[in-house]
Design an enzyme around this catalytic site. Structure first.
Site, PDB file in Angstrom:
ATOM      1  N   ARG A  95       3.125   8.958  -9.345  1.00 18.98           N
ATOM      2  CA  ARG A  95       2.292   7.777  -9.067  1.00 18.98           C
ATOM      3  C   ARG A  95       1.788   7.143 -10.362  1.00 18.98           C
ATOM      4  O   ARG A  95       2.284   6.111 -10.794  1.00 18.98           O
ATOM      5  CB  ARG A  95       1.130   8.187  -8.137  1.00 18.98           C
ATOM      6  CG  ARG A  95       0.389   7.035  -7.495  1.00 18.98           C
ATOM      7  CD  ARG A  95      -0.572   6.301  -8.401  1.00 18.98           C
ATOM      8  NE  ARG A  95      -1.610   7.143  -8.978  1.00 18.98           N
ATOM      9  CZ  ARG A  95      -2.420   6.729  -9.953  1.00 18.98           C
ATOM     10  NH1 ARG A  95      -2.330   5.511 -10.438  1.00 18.98           N
ATOM     11  NH2 ARG A  95      -3.331   7.551 -10.464  1.00 18.98           N
ATOM     12  N   ASP A  96       0.822   7.764 -11.017  1.00 16.06           N
ATOM     13  CA  ASP A  96       0.262   7.180 -12.246  1.00 16.06           C
ATOM     14  C   ASP A  96       1.369   7.035 -13.289  1.00 16.06           C
ATOM     15  O   ASP A  96       1.429   6.054 -14.033  1.00 16.06           O
ATOM     16  CB  ASP A  96      -0.862   8.095 -12.789  1.00 16.06           C
ATOM     17  CG  ASP A  96      -1.880   7.365 -13.647  1.00 16.06           C
ATOM     18  OD1 ASP A  96      -1.561   6.275 -14.153  1.00 16.06           O
ATOM     19  OD2 ASP A  96      -2.997   7.882 -13.821  1.00 16.06           O
ATOM     20  N   HIS A 109      -9.250  13.696 -15.581  1.00 21.82           N
ATOM     21  CA  HIS A 109      -8.052  12.833 -15.557  1.00 21.82           C
ATOM     22  C   HIS A 109      -8.026  12.080 -16.888  1.00 21.82           C
ATOM     23  O   HIS A 109      -8.674  11.055 -17.039  1.00 21.82           O
ATOM     24  CB  HIS A 109      -8.190  11.880 -14.354  1.00 21.82           C
ATOM     25  CG  HIS A 109      -7.083  10.888 -14.187  1.00 21.82           C
ATOM     26  ND1 HIS A 109      -6.252  10.882 -13.089  1.00 21.82           N
ATOM     27  CD2 HIS A 109      -6.687   9.844 -14.933  1.00 21.82           C
ATOM     28  CE1 HIS A 109      -5.399   9.882 -13.178  1.00 21.82           C
ATOM     29  NE2 HIS A 109      -5.646   9.226 -14.301  1.00 21.82           N
ATOM     30  N   HIS A 153      -6.141  10.253 -19.956  1.00 22.34           N
ATOM     31  CA  HIS A 153      -4.989   9.591 -20.584  1.00 22.34           C
ATOM     32  C   HIS A 153      -5.023   9.921 -22.077  1.00 22.34           C
ATOM     33  O   HIS A 153      -6.085  10.226 -22.638  1.00 22.34           O
ATOM     34  CB  HIS A 153      -5.021   8.091 -20.299  1.00 22.34           C
ATOM     35  CG  HIS A 153      -4.628   7.777 -18.883  1.00 22.34           C
ATOM     36  ND1 HIS A 153      -3.360   7.368 -18.540  1.00 22.34           N
ATOM     37  CD2 HIS A 153      -5.330   7.869 -17.720  1.00 22.34           C
ATOM     38  CE1 HIS A 153      -3.304   7.198 -17.221  1.00 22.34           C
ATOM     39  NE2 HIS A 153      -4.481   7.502 -16.693  1.00 22.34           N
ATOM     40  N   CYS A 213      -1.728   2.574 -16.772  1.00 21.34           N
ATOM     41  CA  CYS A 213      -2.186   1.719 -15.676  1.00 21.34           C
ATOM     42  C   CYS A 213      -1.849   0.280 -16.002  1.00 21.34           C
ATOM     43  O   CYS A 213      -2.119  -0.194 -17.108  1.00 21.34           O
ATOM     44  CB  CYS A 213      -3.698   1.883 -15.482  1.00 21.34           C
ATOM     45  SG  CYS A 213      -4.383   0.723 -14.284  1.00 21.34           S
ATOM     46  N   ASN A 224      -1.066   9.993 -18.806  1.00 20.98           N
ATOM     47  CA  ASN A 224      -1.961  11.154 -18.794  1.00 20.98           C
ATOM     48  C   ASN A 224      -1.429  12.200 -19.760  1.00 20.98           C
ATOM     49  O   ASN A 224      -0.253  12.210 -20.101  1.00 20.98           O
ATOM     50  CB  ASN A 224      -1.984  11.789 -17.399  1.00 20.98           C
ATOM     51  CG  ASN A 224      -2.672  10.910 -16.396  1.00 20.98           C
ATOM     52  OD1 ASN A 224      -2.106   9.924 -15.928  1.00 20.98           O
ATOM     53  ND2 ASN A 224      -3.890  11.252 -16.070  1.00 20.98           N
TER      54      ASN A 224
HETATM   55  P1  HMG Z   1      -6.528  -8.630  -2.851  1.00 20.50           P
HETATM   56  O1  HMG Z   1      -5.582  -9.731  -3.264  1.00 20.50           O
HETATM   57  O2  HMG Z   1      -7.981  -8.804  -3.173  1.00 20.50           O
HETATM   58  O3  HMG Z   1      -6.343  -8.270  -1.311  1.00 20.50           O
HETATM   59  O4  HMG Z   1      -6.009  -7.280  -3.521  1.00 20.50           O
HETATM   60  P2  HMG Z   1      -6.469  -9.115  -0.002  1.00 20.50           P
HETATM   61  O5  HMG Z   1      -7.041  -8.206   1.022  1.00 20.50           O
HETATM   62  O6  HMG Z   1      -7.149 -10.437  -0.294  1.00 20.50           O
HETATM   63  O7  HMG Z   1      -4.929  -9.406   0.394  1.00 20.50           O
HETATM   64  C1  HMG Z   1      -4.088 -10.246  -0.392  1.00 20.50           C
HETATM   65  C2  HMG Z   1      -2.643  -9.909  -0.122  1.00 20.50           C
HETATM   66  O8  HMG Z   1      -2.375  -8.566  -0.484  1.00 20.50           O
HETATM   67  C3  HMG Z   1      -2.234 -10.034   1.344  1.00 20.50           C
HETATM   68  O9  HMG Z   1      -0.843 -10.385   1.360  1.00 20.50           O
HETATM   69  C4  HMG Z   1      -2.349  -8.632   1.862  1.00 20.50           C
HETATM   70  O10 HMG Z   1      -1.496  -8.390   2.957  1.00 20.50           O
HETATM   71  C5  HMG Z   1      -1.884  -7.837   0.666  1.00 20.50           C
HETATM   72  P3  HMG Z   1      -0.356 -11.922   1.524  1.00 20.50           P
HETATM   73  O11 HMG Z   1      -1.005 -12.382   2.799  1.00 20.50           O
HETATM   74  O12 HMG Z   1      -0.882 -12.666   0.305  1.00 20.50           O
HETATM   75  O13 HMG Z   1       1.134 -11.792   1.569  1.00 20.50           O
HETATM   76  N1  HMG Z   1      -2.463  -6.492   0.636  1.00 20.50           N
HETATM   77  C6  HMG Z   1      -1.750  -5.348   0.664  1.00 20.50           C
HETATM   78  N2  HMG Z   1      -0.431  -5.117   0.720  1.00 20.50           N
HETATM   79  C7  HMG Z   1      -0.026  -3.816   0.743  1.00 20.50           C
HETATM   80  N3  HMG Z   1      -0.881  -2.767   0.715  1.00 20.50           N
HETATM   81  C8  HMG Z   1      -2.206  -2.966   0.668  1.00 20.50           C
HETATM   82  C9  HMG Z   1      -2.677  -4.306   0.650  1.00 20.50           C
HETATM   83  N4  HMG Z   1      -3.913  -4.834   0.601  1.00 20.50           N
HETATM   84  C10 HMG Z   1      -3.770  -6.174   0.596  1.00 20.50           C
HETATM   85  N5  HMG Z   1      -3.032  -1.931   0.617  1.00 20.50           N
HETATM   86  C11 HMG Z   1      -5.799  -4.907  -3.675  1.00 20.50           C
HETATM   87  C12 HMG Z   1      -6.732  -6.080  -3.381  1.00 20.50           C
HETATM   88  C13 HMG Z   1      -6.646  -3.667  -3.828  1.00 20.50           C
HETATM   89  C14 HMG Z   1      -4.817  -4.728  -2.534  1.00 20.50           C
HETATM   90  C15 HMG Z   1      -5.026  -5.205  -4.969  1.00 20.50           C
HETATM   91  O14 HMG Z   1      -5.961  -5.521  -5.981  1.00 20.50           O
HETATM   92  C16 HMG Z   1      -4.180  -4.064  -5.410  1.00 20.50           C
HETATM   93  O15 HMG Z   1      -3.170  -3.755  -4.804  1.00 20.50           O
HETATM   94  N6  HMG Z   1      -4.529  -3.414  -6.506  1.00 20.50           N
HETATM   95  C17 HMG Z   1      -3.786  -2.232  -6.945  1.00 20.50           C
HETATM   96  C18 HMG Z   1      -4.170  -1.841  -8.272  1.00 20.50           C
HETATM   97  C19 HMG Z   1      -3.467  -0.555  -8.644  1.00 20.50           C
HETATM   98  O16 HMG Z   1      -2.671  -0.002  -7.919  1.00 20.50           O
HETATM   99  N7  HMG Z   1      -3.786  -0.099  -9.850  1.00 20.50           N
HETATM  100  C20 HMG Z   1      -3.226   1.115 -10.359  1.00 20.50           C
HETATM  101  C21 HMG Z   1      -3.771   2.333  -9.680  1.00 20.50           C
HETATM  102  S1  HMG Z   1      -5.396   2.755 -10.248  1.00 20.50           S
HETATM  103  C22 HMG Z   1      -5.115   3.697 -11.678  1.00 20.50           C
HETATM  104  O17 HMG Z   1      -4.006   3.809 -12.143  1.00 20.50           O
HETATM  105  C23 HMG Z   1      -6.286   4.437 -12.288  1.00 20.50           C
HETATM  106  C24 HMG Z   1      -6.272   5.923 -11.971  1.00 20.50           C
HETATM  107  O18 HMG Z   1      -5.102   6.538 -12.447  1.00 20.50           O
HETATM  108  C25 HMG Z   1      -7.491   6.581 -12.628  1.00 20.50           C
HETATM  109  C26 HMG Z   1      -7.598   6.163 -14.084  1.00 20.50           C
HETATM  110  O19 HMG Z   1      -6.754   6.541 -14.915  1.00 20.50           O
HETATM  111  O20 HMG Z   1      -8.546   5.417 -14.348  1.00 20.50           O
HETATM  112  C27 HMG Z   1      -6.372   6.191 -10.463  1.00 20.50           C
HETATM  113 MG    MG Z   2      -4.785   7.148 -14.486  1.00 23.14          MG
END
Ligand code: HMG
Ligand code: MG
Length: 305
Positions: A18-19, A210, A212, A243, A252
């Site tokens: 995933r990450d 966690h 990086h 990310c 990581n």
């Molecule tokens: P948004 O645009 O605010 O969402 O995104 P919305 O509810 O307004 O919906 C907009 C569109 O997104 C719609 O589609 C929804 O259907 C779709 P449209 O009508 O425009 O075609 N949508 C989705 N589609 C699939 N799955 C969903 C979903 N939700 C809405 N769940 C949202 C908000 C959170 C979805 C967006 O900002 C997003 O996907 N962000 C993901 C960010 C991400 O994955 N980042 C990486 C992971 S975090 C990380 O790596 C850190 C970590 O490792 C810890 C660390 O190291 O810090 C965990």
């Molecule tokens: Mg991370």
């Protein structure tokens, strides 16, 4: 070195699928992700963060989430987790029967906006029904807390911000949390301060590190966390990752490097280092590069000699 708090065993959660892979520019076929999970569990990993149910427009690499979850031949005793930022993601994830879901928030307002498009307070409103639905369905809930040391947009993050976020996570029913140094700027005392802030709301058993490795501090930070008694860590095979909303941040700490350190400290991980290195070689070759792990490099050089 102070050793009295060092745990006797450590649980590693490999977040490589995933990450690690979420930031890859070229699509990685679902079959390769599935094979990576198989190799990780064969190496002895008992927790694997498989994928995320996020918007494919935001993170195209995770668009094959359901296919990857369906492709895994599950092994008894292994926990498969997935990221779910909202109810839409949770409902899609639920069909794939994860053992644990992960909601992900940030100690920094700016990162919360960039990563999940809402404020910290709004994120809790989105997470609360996800957490409830998961727990009602008997699915475990973890909370990732990003930017607990530093933020790419706001700079240093005070431990009070971390305590605040941990308190919010607790209040909505999140069972355990990850103290994440998203951009790898942390150093041992800073990471310890973030963990101590988290311990105001969570028990030691429910806190994981966690880290990086952007600045090469992640192994030192892992040891600093161990000295506080933390025994759960997220690591990434072959040091994969980064990310998409933390530009320049690398993966990581490599699982191989942590396993090597723990093995030689007499701390049990249940992981076979050689098989783990082979898993890292498998995914690295699929990506056309070498494993980003000093231990893997050393062992591979030795094998070749
Ligand atoms: P948004 O645009 O605010 O969402 O995104 P919305 O509810 O307004 O919906 C907009 C569109 O997104 C719609 O589609 C929804 O259907 C779709 P449209 O009508 O425009 O075609 N949508 C989705 N589609 C699939 N799955 C969903 C979903 N939700 C809405 N769940 C949202 C908000 C959170 C979805 C967006 O900002 C997003 O996907 N962000 C993901 C960010 C991400 O994955 N980042 C990486 C992971 S975090 C990380 O790596 C850190 C970590 O490792 C810890 C660390 O190291 O810090 C965990
Ligand atoms: Mg991370």
């Amino acid at each position: 070195m102070k050793t009295m708090n060092l745990p006797h065993r450590v649980k590693l959660i490999d977040v490589g699928p995933r990450d690690g892979l979420q930031n890859e520019k070229q699509p990685v076929p679902a079959a390769i992700k599935v094979e990576l999970v198989h190799r990780l569990q064969a190496a002895g990993l008992k927790e694997i963060e498989v994928t995320s149910f996020v918007s494919p427009k935001w993170v195209p690499q995770m668009a094959d989430n359901a296919e990857v979850m369906a492709g895994i031949q599950r092994q008894a005793g292994v926990r498969y987790s997935v990221l779910t930022p909202n109810v839409q993601g949770f409902e899609a994830a639920l069909k794939t029967k994860p053992d644990e879901i992960v909601v992900f928030g940030a100690a920094s307002e700016a990162f919360s906006q960039k990563n999940i498009n809402c404020s910290i307070a709004e994120s809790m409103e989105r997470f609360a029904p996800v957490v409830k639905a998961a727990r009602d369905a008997g699915i475990a809930v973890r909370g990732a807390m990003s930017c607990t040391v530093g933020c790419p947009y706001e700079g240093d993050i005070a431990p009070e911000r971390v305590a605040y976020l941990a308190g919010l996570m607790k209040s909505i029913g999140v069972q355990r949390v990850d103290v994440a140094d998203t951009i790898g700027v942390g150093t041992p005392r800073k990471v310890q301060a973030a963990i101590e802030a988290t311990l105001k709301h969570y028990a030691l058993n429910d806190v994981s590190g966690h880290f990086h490795d952007t600045y090469g501090q992640a192994l030192a930070n892992t040891l600093a966390a161990l000295q506080l008694g933390v025994w759960n860590f997220q690591t990434s095979v072959a040091g994969l990752g980064g990310c998409p909303y933390a530009k320049g941040a690398t993966g990581n700490v490599a699982t191989e490097d942590v396993v090597y350190m723990l093995n030689s400290m007499g701390i049990d991980t249940g992981i076979d280092l050689d098989r783990l290195i082979d898993a890292g070689v498998y995914i690295s070759e699929a990506l056309g590069r070498k494993p980003n792990s000093r231990v893997a490099t050393a062992v591979l050089n030795k094998r070749a000699a």
